[in-house]
Design an enzyme around this catalytic site. Structure first.
Site, PDB file in Angstrom:
ATOM      1  N   THR A  76       0.492   2.044   8.848  1.00  0.00           N
ATOM      2  CA  THR A  76       1.287   2.258  10.061  1.00  0.00           C
ATOM      3  C   THR A  76       0.368   2.505  11.256  1.00  0.00           C
ATOM      4  O   THR A  76       0.585   1.959  12.347  1.00  0.00           O
ATOM      5  CB  THR A  76       2.233   3.476   9.854  1.00  0.00           C
ATOM      6  OG1 THR A  76       3.100   3.181   8.752  1.00  0.00           O
ATOM      7  CG2 THR A  76       3.048   3.762  11.091  1.00  0.00           C
ATOM      8  N   CYS A 334      11.551   2.589   3.077  1.00  0.00           N
ATOM      9  CA  CYS A 334      12.036   3.312   4.254  1.00  0.00           C
ATOM     10  C   CYS A 334      13.530   3.123   4.424  1.00  0.00           C
ATOM     11  O   CYS A 334      14.232   4.035   4.771  1.00  0.00           O
ATOM     12  CB  CYS A 334      11.330   2.816   5.506  1.00  0.00           C
ATOM     13  SG  CYS A 334       9.618   2.456   5.227  1.00  0.00           S
TER      14      CYS A 334
HETATM   15  N1  PLP Z   1       3.436  -2.827   6.902  1.00  0.00           N
HETATM   16  C1  PLP Z   1       4.042  -3.251   5.778  1.00  0.00           C
HETATM   17  C2  PLP Z   1       4.363  -4.703   5.630  1.00  0.00           C
HETATM   18  C3  PLP Z   1       4.365  -2.357   4.750  1.00  0.00           C
HETATM   19  O1  PLP Z   1       4.970  -2.782   3.642  1.00  0.00           O
HETATM   20  C4  PLP Z   1       4.033  -0.981   4.930  1.00  0.00           C
HETATM   21  C5  PLP Z   1       4.391   0.016   3.896  1.00  0.00           C
HETATM   22  O2  PLP Z   1       5.409  -0.087   3.234  1.00  0.00           O
HETATM   23  C6  PLP Z   1       3.380  -0.599   6.118  1.00  0.00           C
HETATM   24  C7  PLP Z   1       3.105  -1.546   7.073  1.00  0.00           C
HETATM   25  C8  PLP Z   1       3.003   0.828   6.355  1.00  0.00           C
HETATM   26  O3  PLP Z   1       1.887   1.213   5.585  1.00  0.00           O
HETATM   27  P1  PLP Z   1       1.607   2.768   5.301  1.00  0.00           P
HETATM   28  O4  PLP Z   1       2.559   3.188   4.239  1.00  0.00           O
HETATM   29  O5  PLP Z   1       0.175   2.824   4.840  1.00  0.00           O
HETATM   30  O6  PLP Z   1       1.795   3.495   6.594  1.00  0.00           O
END
Ligand code: PLP
Length: 394
Positions: A76, A334
């Site tokens: 993120t 989420c």
């Molecule tokens: N981008 C995608 C495509 C994801 O699947 C996720 C996590 O589910 C993220 C970003 C976010 O990653 P993080 O959990 O390390 O913040």
């Protein structure tokens, strides 16, 4: 693993367990080489050596230079850094004030783009996707041509909810022709698809360690040399001034080890998982009435099977699977808690009545053909019981 009821874990798109080799690589950096990598004494230099090694390993996997890797606290954060960092710097340099992205991005990208639009004065263009969630590069070209100059294009490499793999190299090539920086969220792709940044034509690429058997809370942003960038976490001069804060050395060491291992096994493991995935997809479409595949039928992640099942709610299916010893998800980790139909299913035209019946089974190292058969044995019964067409055995 639960001793009472062994879990069949089919939620690898949400997260993965840390591999023993990864844990082993990380451990000395907690209590032996615990120094601050910015310190000049020997303990600090040991930590710095681990950090440098990890940076070199990751850069090599990407075909990049070590100084193009910026460590972050998660995927993120890498997405935020790319969108905010590049868009703000580009606007300051060139006046370009538009962001082009897609409606199927992870919220880490989409909500950052909304924030830049709502609070920082950027315009936003969302390019359409087809019923499989696939972006047509021609649509990106049209979006680039229509309206004010574009600060940044961001299109994800592979979709977390529906598994579709986007034509990144083609989109990157047309961004490059027009001199517009191109970012891709490769969080789901890392460890499963080629990450070499030159053939992919990307200027920025986000990765998160916990999706490929590394630890949670660590990721990185690849940032091509010369790409305009304004840091959004300021403080010390860590990461060459692009991301302040003492680096998570054990996490970074673990991430590099995890990605190196996945890269070395990628082709073989991809072939194994594809066979399991295809059996799962074929079996579910055949035995669960009203189930339909979401995402692209062939341009999809090797480990990813996703469906909507009409006439049932995801929560019921997931609870039934849990009782049968299977950990799965409705789509993205989420959205499952919020119980709102996912923005991805909405973007690919799934009606809200069906979108509540999303099911994602994402495979990984621990899964076997027997486990796939276990799911195929139980899912039709679970769905039937929820619909009231199969009696509940007491
Ligand atoms: N981008 C995608 C495509 C994801 O699947 C996720 C996590 O589910 C993220 C970003 C976010 O990653 P993080 O959990 O390390 O913040």
């Amino acid at each position: 693993m639960d001793r009472e009821r062994p879990t069949i874990y089919m939620d690898h798109s949400a997260t993965t367990p840390v591999r023993p080799e990864v844990l082993e690589a990380m451990l000395p950096y907690f209590d032996v080489h615990y120094g601050n990598p910015s310190s000049i004494h020997g303990v600090g230099r040991k930590a710095k050596a681990g950090l440098d090694d990890a940076r070199r390993t990751l850069a090599e996997i990407l075909g990049a230079r070590p100084d193009e890797i910026v460590f972050t606290g998660c995927g993120t954060e890498a997405d935020n850094a790319a969108l905010r960092g590049i868009a703000l710097a580009r606007r300051a340099q060139t006046g370009a004030s538009r962001i082009v992205t897609t409606p199927v991005e992870h919220k880490a990208v989409l909500h950052t783009a909304y924030d830049l639009r709502d609070h920082f004065g950027f315009q936003l263009t969302l390019v359409p996707v087809d019923e499989h969630g696939l972006v047509d590069p021609e649509d990106v070209a049209r979006a680039l041509a229509a309206g004010p100059e574009v600060a940044l294009v961001s299109v994800m490499y592979a979709n977390n909810e529906i598994g579709t793999v986007e034509p990144i190299a083609e989109i990157g090539a047309l961004c490059r022709e027009r001199g517009v920086p191109f970012h891709t969220d490769a969080v789901q792709a890392a460890g499963k698809l080629p990450l070499q940044v030159d053939p992919l034509n990307v200027d920025a690429l986000s990765v998160s360690a916990h999706k490929f058997y590394g630890p949670k809370g660590v990721g990185f942003l690849y940032l091509r040399r010369g790409t305009p960038f304004h840091p959004f976490i300021t403080g010390g001069s860590h990461e060459r001034g692009r991301r302040a804060g003492t680096e998570n050395v054990p996490g970074i060491v673990g991430m590099a080890r995890a990605l190196a291992l996945c890269e070395s096994e990628r082709t073989q493991e991809g072939t194994r998982l594809r066979a399991l995935r295809d059996r799962l997809i074929g079996g579910i479409l055949e035995s669960v009435e009203g189930a339909r595949l979401t995402g692209h039928p062939s341009r999809r992640l090797d480990n990813h099977a996703s469906f909507v099942i009409s006439g049932v709610e995801a929560q019921g299916v997931l609870m039934g699977l849990d009782l049968a010893g299977v950990a799965a998800s409705s789509g993205s980790a989420c959205t499952s808690a919020s119980q709102r139909p996912s923005h991805v299913l909405e973007a690919i035209g799934v009606p809200p009545t069906d979108a509540v019946g999303g099911l994602r089974l994402s495979l990984g190292h621990s899964n076997t053909p027997e486990q796939v058969e276990h799911v195929l044995e139980h899912l039709p019964r679970i769905v039937g019981q929820l619909r009231g067409t199969v009696p509940i055995a007491l």
